[in-house]
Design an enzyme around this catalytic site. Sequence first.
Site, PDB file in Angstrom:
ATOM      1  N   GLY A 273       0.816  -1.216   0.000  1.00 16.13           N
ATOM      2  CA  GLY A 273       0.000   0.000   0.000  1.00 16.13           C
ATOM      3  C   GLY A 273       0.846   1.262   0.000  1.00 16.13           C
ATOM      4  CB  CYS A 274       3.755   2.233   2.051  1.00 15.77           C
ATOM      5  SG  CYS A 274       2.875   2.053   3.617  1.00 15.77           S
TER       6      CYS A 274
END
Length: 158
Positions: free
Chosen positions: A44-45
Amino acid sequence: MAIVVNKLIPEFEANATGGIKVTNTSHMGQVLVLYFYPKDNTPGCTTEAMQFRDKYKDFVKAGATVFGVSRDNMKSHDDFKAKLELPFELIADTEEKMCHMFGVVKNKIMYGKKVKGIERSTFLIGADGILKQEWRGLKVPGHVDEVLKAVKLLKKAA
């Protein structure tokens, strides 16, 4: 001291990649986008960082400076930045001072265990040092476009 929308952000000082020191006054006169994320090199990051990267020129054109913030150390940030070719700097908040100030440290359940983690959040600070908008506990898809839209609206209002 907690941060509040439509109020000046409190004093802080942090180190970022590129040997930059970031403080509450270092970017006065510029719109500041601080996005807090849990960890370098996680799915996600990575996606979020790449979306900020891909829209970076639009943020600059709208008068904004972007910083990513996490608890990772400078070496991790340097590697993450190089790997993704990020055009913006990353703040290493290893002591969680900024994370606590912005209230993004949350208890999470990970693999059945309670852990302290960073809630994905973004803060839009005006050229006057006042917090204009915040997004907390957000989902990555569409978020960067939403922040860019808010930056453009801020520029138009100035």
